[in-house]
Write an enzyme that holds these catalytic residues in place. Structure first.
Site, short mmCIF file in Angstrom:
data_model
loop_
_atom_site.label_atom_id
_atom_site.label_comp_id
_atom_site.label_asym_id
_atom_site.label_seq_id
_atom_site.Cartn_x
_atom_site.Cartn_y
_atom_site.Cartn_z
N ASN A 8 0.86 -1.19 0.00
CA ASN A 8 0.00 0.00 0.00
C ASN A 8 0.90 1.24 0.00
OD1 ASN A 8 -1.78 2.07 0.48
ND2 ASN A 8 -2.43 1.36 2.51
N TRP A 9 0.95 1.89 -1.14
CA TRP A 9 1.85 3.05 -1.25
C TRP A 9 1.31 4.29 -0.54
CZ3 TRP A 9 4.08 3.38 -6.96
CH2 TRP A 9 4.90 2.26 -7.19
N LYS A 10 0.06 4.23 -0.12
CA LYS A 10 -0.56 5.41 0.52
C LYS A 10 -0.35 6.63 -0.39
CE LYS A 10 -0.15 3.17 4.94
NZ LYS A 10 -0.05 3.28 6.40
N HIS B 220 -9.71 1.28 5.16
CA HIS B 220 -8.41 1.48 5.81
C HIS B 220 -8.59 2.46 6.98
CE1 HIS B 220 -4.25 2.55 6.54
NE2 HIS B 220 -3.92 1.45 5.87
N GLU C 7 -6.87 4.82 7.97
CA GLU C 7 -6.61 6.23 7.64
C GLU C 7 -7.82 6.87 6.98
OE1 GLU C 7 -2.93 5.46 5.60
OE2 GLU C 7 -2.01 4.94 7.52
N GLU D 270 -5.54 -4.85 10.63
CA GLU D 270 -4.54 -3.79 10.82
C GLU D 270 -4.82 -3.06 12.13
OE1 GLU D 270 -2.52 -2.58 6.88
OE2 GLU D 270 -4.16 -1.22 7.26
N GLY E 249 2.42 2.32 11.04
CA GLY E 249 3.37 3.43 10.96
C GLY E 249 4.10 3.72 12.25
N SER F 52 3.32 -2.13 10.42
CA SER F 52 4.76 -2.21 10.68
C SER F 52 5.38 -3.55 10.28
CB SER F 52 5.08 -1.86 12.14
OG SER F 52 4.70 -0.53 12.42
N GLY G 95 2.89 -1.15 4.42
CA GLY G 95 2.95 0.28 4.14
C GLY G 95 4.38 0.71 3.88
P1 13P Z 1 2.94 0.43 7.82
O1 13P Z 1 3.45 -0.84 7.24
O2 13P Z 1 3.69 1.65 7.37
O3 13P Z 1 2.79 0.35 9.30
O4 13P Z 1 1.46 0.65 7.23
C1 13P Z 1 0.57 -0.40 7.30
C2 13P Z 1 -0.63 -0.07 6.50
O5 13P Z 1 -1.39 0.82 6.86
C3 13P Z 1 -0.87 -0.82 5.26
O6 13P Z 1 -2.14 -0.58 4.76
#
Ligand code: 13P
Length: 254
Positions: free
Chosen positions: A9-11, A95, A97, A167, A173, A212, A233
């Site tokens: 997931n590149w966000k 998600h 976020e 998640e 993060g 993470s 992420g």
């Molecule tokens: P991280 O791997 O940066 O913790 O993010 C996880 C995530 O939100 C994947 O969708």
């Protein structure tokens, strides 16, 4: 059982040209292994160039979000047919976020899941508890509610198209991944809710872990038979670490 699934997931990272550059570097390191499914979820603006760059590879494209309507006066939104047309085969929904920053609730997420399924776009539904919910002993109740409301009125047949991503919000993060035991416990609960409510057999649905995940903890996470892959992420933004995580998933099968 499906092969494990690793989704990057590149966000909101990488322009279209940075995305092309990433794929060039990534494909030099990546050896396709039929035992592991790999998907990348770039921002909308990079989907087209990634589709071209991935033409001759087995890597599939996921979107990070979609709206629930087919078309219409919804300024700024993107529909399932638009994503299908760009070559996406799956979409991340719910998600944390999106729940946190954009006010998405289980009802809206449920409408998005229905819409994605009706356009043959496979949803990756994210569920997860906040730190204060875990500390208050509410993890199971939160996860169950997100599943029952997010998957409301989904047919048993459509459940076969779903992936669930656990998640925990406190692990995203933060560099502080859930332990194998913590993830295994929630994945087991998710499997039980799906089986009890939809009759979904555990081996017919993938439940992946996100929060993470990195090359150092992937081996141990994938040792758990309940963890059928990862939603990655930060560590997927670097070709080398993303390839290492895919390698861990492959090794876990032997
Ligand atoms: P991280 O791997 O940066 O913790 O993010 C996880 C995530 O939100 C994947 O969708």
């Amino acid at each position: 059982m499906h092969p494990p699934l690793i989704v990057g997931n590149w966000k909101m990272y990488k322009t279209a040209s940075e995305g092309r550059e990433f794929i060039r570097d990534f494909l030099k390191l990546y050896t396709a292994k039929s035992s592991v499914d790999v998907a990348i979820a770039p921002p909308f603006t990079a989907i087209h160039s990634l589709h071209e760059a991935l033409q001759s590879s087995p890597i599939t494209l996921a979107a990070q979000n979609v709206f629930c309507e087919h078309e219409g006066a919804f300024t700024g939104e993107v529909s399932p047919p638009m994503l299908k047309d760009l070559g996406c085969t799956s979409v991340i929904l719910g998600h944390s976020e999106r729940r946190q920053h954009f006010g998405e609730d289980n009802d809206l997420i449920n409408r998005k899941v229905h819409s994605a399924l009706s356009h043959q776009l496979r949803p990756i539904l994210c569920v997860g508890e906040l730190l204060r919910e875990r500390e208050a002993g509410q993890t199971n109740a939160v996860i169950e509610k997100q599943l029952l409301e997010g998957l409301k009125d989904i047919s048993a047949e459509h459940m076969g198209q779903m992936t669930i991503a656990y998640e925990p919000v406190w692990a995203i993060g933060t560099g502080k991944a859930a332990t194998v035991d913590q993830a295994t416990e929630v994945h087991t609960l998710i499997g039980a809710v799906l089986e009890n409510t939809w009759g979904t057999k555990r081996e017919t649905i993938r439940i992946v872990y996100g929060g993470s995940v990195n090359p150092d903890n992937a081996d141990s996470l994938f040792q758990s038979p309940q963890i059928n892959g990862a939603l990655v992420g930060k560590a997927c933004l670097n070709p080398d670490s993303f390839v290492k995580i895919i390698g861990s998933a492959h090794r876990s099968l032997n």
